[in-house]
Design an enzyme around this catalytic site. Structure first.
Site, PDB file in Angstrom:
ATOM      1  N   GLU A   1       0.828  -1.201   0.000  1.00  0.00           N
ATOM      2  CA  GLU A   1       0.000   0.000   0.000  1.00  0.00           C
ATOM      3  C   GLU A   1       0.867   1.257   0.000  1.00  0.00           C
ATOM      4  OE1 GLU A   1      -3.054   0.150   2.970  1.00  0.00           O
ATOM      5  OE2 GLU A   1      -3.651  -1.923   2.590  1.00  0.00           O
ATOM      6  N   SER A   2       0.305   2.333  -0.537  1.00  0.00           N
ATOM      7  CA  SER A   2       0.942   3.652  -0.587  1.00  0.00           C
ATOM      8  C   SER A   2       2.282   3.623  -1.319  1.00  0.00           C
ATOM      9  CB  SER A   2       1.129   4.224   0.837  1.00  0.00           C
ATOM     10  OG  SER A   2      -0.120   4.315   1.492  1.00  0.00           O
ATOM     11  N   ARG A   3       2.441   2.638  -2.191  1.00  0.00           N
ATOM     12  CA  ARG A   3       3.669   2.476  -2.985  1.00  0.00           C
ATOM     13  C   ARG A   3       4.910   2.280  -2.118  1.00  0.00           C
ATOM     14  NH1 ARG A   3       2.835   2.853  -8.098  1.00  0.00           N
ATOM     15  NH2 ARG A   3       4.998   3.302  -8.612  1.00  0.00           N
ATOM     16  N   LEU A   4       4.713   1.778  -0.895  1.00  0.00           N
ATOM     17  CA  LEU A   4       5.831   1.462  -0.014  1.00  0.00           C
ATOM     18  C   LEU A   4       6.215  -0.003  -0.247  1.00  0.00           C
ATOM     19  CD1 LEU A   4       4.677   3.337   3.216  1.00  0.00           C
ATOM     20  CD2 LEU A   4       6.343   4.082   1.483  1.00  0.00           C
ATOM     21  N   HIS A   5       6.602  -0.294  -1.461  1.00  0.00           N
ATOM     22  CA  HIS A   5       6.841  -1.665  -1.893  1.00  0.00           C
ATOM     23  C   HIS A   5       7.990  -2.313  -1.133  1.00  0.00           C
ATOM     24  CE1 HIS A   5       4.076  -0.459  -4.905  1.00  0.00           C
ATOM     25  NE2 HIS A   5       4.942   0.286  -5.569  1.00  0.00           N
TER      26      HIS A   5
END
Length: 195
Positions: free
Chosen positions: A172-176
């Site tokens: 989520e939130s591009r916190l890969h």
């Protein structure tokens, strides 16, 4: 991912096996990027046909553009992306031809139509018309009618021997989540990367 497995090839095999049952399209599809002798890159989709203790295996015509690139510059990058799972594996390393015996064994498992197609296609060469390709298929079918189709000497496998393998999981939130394995002698050094 908190504790990372120490062998990324084992993990890659496990992930591929899992994704072959969960991905809506072919889980073996991957991007293969090569570069010619002058460093000009080229990328295309190929099928991953195996992951062994030495690396990632795919097959092609040895006269194709990708094969010419690999002969001139024996390094490649792979990217396997599983959209439904929000995962990808990125691989970089040197490339080697697999043995004739390994290529023969795989070729024997292909559907007959694919075996005929390997003989009929002069992969990456100019083709005057679709009809000419169909004619070549008919010629090859007649040539091998009633007997097994042997592997053509101009067709076989390559193995990407990894020096770097990155496992990416979407969050989520591009916190890969990104973990990279770097070849370190006979083992691997593991690092976590910012997304």
């Amino acid at each position: 991912m908190t504790t990372e497995p120490t062998d990324p090839l084992v993990l890659a095999r496990e992930l591929l096996e899992q994704r072959q049952t969960t991905e809506p399209t072919d889980a073996t599809a991957m991007t293969l990027a090569t570069a010619d002798a002058s460093g000009r890159p080229s990328a295309r989709m190929v099928l991953l046909k195996g992951i062994d203790d030495r690396g990632f295996v795919f097959f092609t015509n040895y006269a194709s553009r990708k094969a010419a690139d690999l002969e001139a510059n024996p390094f490649a990058a792979l990217c396997i992306h599983w959209a439904k799972a929000a995962e990808q594996i990125r691989v970089e390393g040197r490339v080697e031809r697999i043995s004739d015996a390994e290529s023969d064994a795989y070729f024997a498992t292909r559907p007959r139509g694919s075996q005929i197609g390997a003989w009929a296609s002069r992969q990456s060469a100019p083709l005057s018309s679709r009809e000419r390709l169909i004619e070549r298929v008919r010629e090859i079918e007649a040539r091998f009618e009633g007997r097994p189709v042997p592997r053509p000497a101009f067709w076989g496998g390559y193995r990407v021997v990894p020096e770097r393998i990155e496992l990416w999981r979407g969050q989520e939130s591009r916190l890969h989540d990104r973990v990279v394995y770097l070849r370190d002698g006979d083992g691997w050094r593991i690092e976590r990367l910012y997304p």
